[in-house]
Design a protein around this motif. Structure first.
Motif, PDB file in Angstrom:
ATOM      1  N   VAL A   1       1.100   9.679  -5.761  1.00 46.31           N
ATOM      2  CA  VAL A   1       1.730  10.989  -5.556  1.00 46.31           C
ATOM      3  C   VAL A   1       2.563  11.358  -6.775  1.00 46.31           C
ATOM      4  CG1 VAL A   1       3.491  12.202  -4.199  1.00 46.31           C
ATOM      5  CG2 VAL A   1       1.694  10.899  -3.033  1.00 46.31           C
ATOM      6  N   SER A   2       3.309  10.405  -7.317  1.00 45.12           N
ATOM      7  CA  SER A   2       4.127  10.663  -8.495  1.00 45.12           C
ATOM      8  C   SER A   2       3.268  11.060  -9.696  1.00 45.12           C
ATOM      9  CB  SER A   2       4.969   9.428  -8.831  1.00 45.12           C
ATOM     10  OG  SER A   2       5.793   9.667  -9.933  1.00 45.12           O
ATOM     11  N   VAL A   3       2.140  10.393  -9.873  1.00 46.67           N
ATOM     12  CA  VAL A   3       1.237  10.726 -10.984  1.00 46.67           C
ATOM     13  C   VAL A   3       0.707  12.148 -10.826  1.00 46.67           C
ATOM     14  CG1 VAL A   3      -0.999  10.178 -12.021  1.00 46.67           C
ATOM     15  CG2 VAL A   3       0.635   8.346 -11.544  1.00 46.67           C
ATOM     16  N   VAL A   4       0.346  12.530  -9.604  1.00 47.90           N
ATOM     17  CA  VAL A   4      -0.160  13.887  -9.355  1.00 47.90           C
ATOM     18  C   VAL A   4       0.930  14.919  -9.612  1.00 47.90           C
ATOM     19  CG1 VAL A   4      -0.951  15.456  -7.539  1.00 47.90           C
ATOM     20  CG2 VAL A   4      -1.979  13.185  -7.762  1.00 47.90           C
TER      21      VAL A   4
ATOM     22  N   PRO B   1       0.815  -1.219   0.000  1.00 47.68           N
ATOM     23  CA  PRO B   1       0.000   0.000   0.000  1.00 47.68           C
ATOM     24  C   PRO B   1       0.850   1.271   0.000  1.00 47.68           C
ATOM     25  CG  PRO B   1      -0.204  -1.133   2.104  1.00 47.68           C
ATOM     26  CD  PRO B   1       0.567  -2.040   1.186  1.00 47.68           C
ATOM     27  N   LEU B   2       2.011   1.241   0.642  1.00 52.62           N
ATOM     28  CA  LEU B   2       2.886   2.414   0.627  1.00 52.62           C
ATOM     29  C   LEU B   2       3.362   2.704  -0.799  1.00 52.62           C
ATOM     30  CD1 LEU B   2       5.006   1.746   3.841  1.00 52.62           C
ATOM     31  CD2 LEU B   2       3.270   3.535   3.518  1.00 52.62           C
ATOM     32  N   TYR B   3       3.664   1.656  -1.551  1.00 54.87           N
ATOM     33  CA  TYR B   3       4.090   1.835  -2.931  1.00 54.87           C
ATOM     34  C   TYR B   3       2.959   2.429  -3.773  1.00 54.87           C
ATOM     35  CZ  TYR B   3       6.256   1.090  -7.431  1.00 54.87           C
ATOM     36  OH  TYR B   3       6.798   1.300  -8.669  1.00 54.87           O
TER      37      TYR B   3
ATOM     38  N   VAL C   1       8.826   7.761  -4.477  1.00 55.23           N
ATOM     39  CA  VAL C   1       9.971   7.720  -3.565  1.00 55.23           C
ATOM     40  C   VAL C   1      10.672   6.362  -3.609  1.00 55.23           C
ATOM     41  CG1 VAL C   1       8.609   7.097  -1.510  1.00 55.23           C
ATOM     42  CG2 VAL C   1      10.781   8.307  -1.247  1.00 55.23           C
ATOM     43  N   PHE C   2       9.926   5.282  -3.759  1.00 59.12           N
ATOM     44  CA  PHE C   2      10.550   3.960  -3.805  1.00 59.12           C
ATOM     45  C   PHE C   2      11.381   3.779  -5.071  1.00 59.12           C
ATOM     46  CE2 PHE C   2       6.885   3.322  -0.983  1.00 59.12           C
ATOM     47  CZ  PHE C   2       7.548   2.822   0.130  1.00 59.12           C
TER      48      PHE C   2
END
Length: 141
Positions: A103-106, A95-97, A116-117
């Protein structure tokens, strides 16, 4: 095998992420082989999800490609993801991924560039490109 890789292999079994990866490989009818640094490489994965060319669950690295398709850089990248499973205590990594992906898409419209991963695993080793956040891009006229 280095001590860190032995610890990672053991902890990823205990935290159930590697057993989950082995189950995913079995469900995807992937052929498994022993890889470097305690990784398990699973080739010919047949389920169309996720879209990535390779992905890691615990110490299991899965790909739709044929045996021998991994570059040294990609194995380093996926090995870093295996370490992230260890540090996230296994299954909470999933779920963190997904949150990091969203977030990256936004931020930039790409699932990896600001994840971040993926950034901590080295984007370039994973064949990803760096992209600017949308607010830094020049406006079209």
């Amino acid at each position: 095998m280095r001590r860190l890789h032995r610890v990672r292999r053991t902890l990823n079994y205990v935290n159930l992420s590697t057993p989950l990866g082995l189950l995913v490989a079995r469900l995807g009818r992937a052929r498994r082989t022993r890889g470097p640094d305690g990784l398990i490489l699973a080739y010919d994965y047949r389920i169309p999800f996720p879209v990535a060319g390779a992905f890691t669950v615990g110490n299991v690295v899965l790909t739709r490609g044929q045996e021998g398709c991994f570059t040294e850089a990609l194995l380093r990248h996926e090995g870093r993801h295996a370490s992230q499973y260890m540090l996230c205590v296994g299954l909470p990594m999933l779920p963190l991924y997904v949150v990091a992906l969203a977030v990256s898409v936004v931020i930039c419209g790409d699932h990896a560039a600001w994840n971040v991963f993926e950034r901590l695993a080295n984007l370039e080793d994973g064949n990803y490109t760096r992209k600017s956040p949308w607010w830094f891009r020049p406006r079209s006229s």
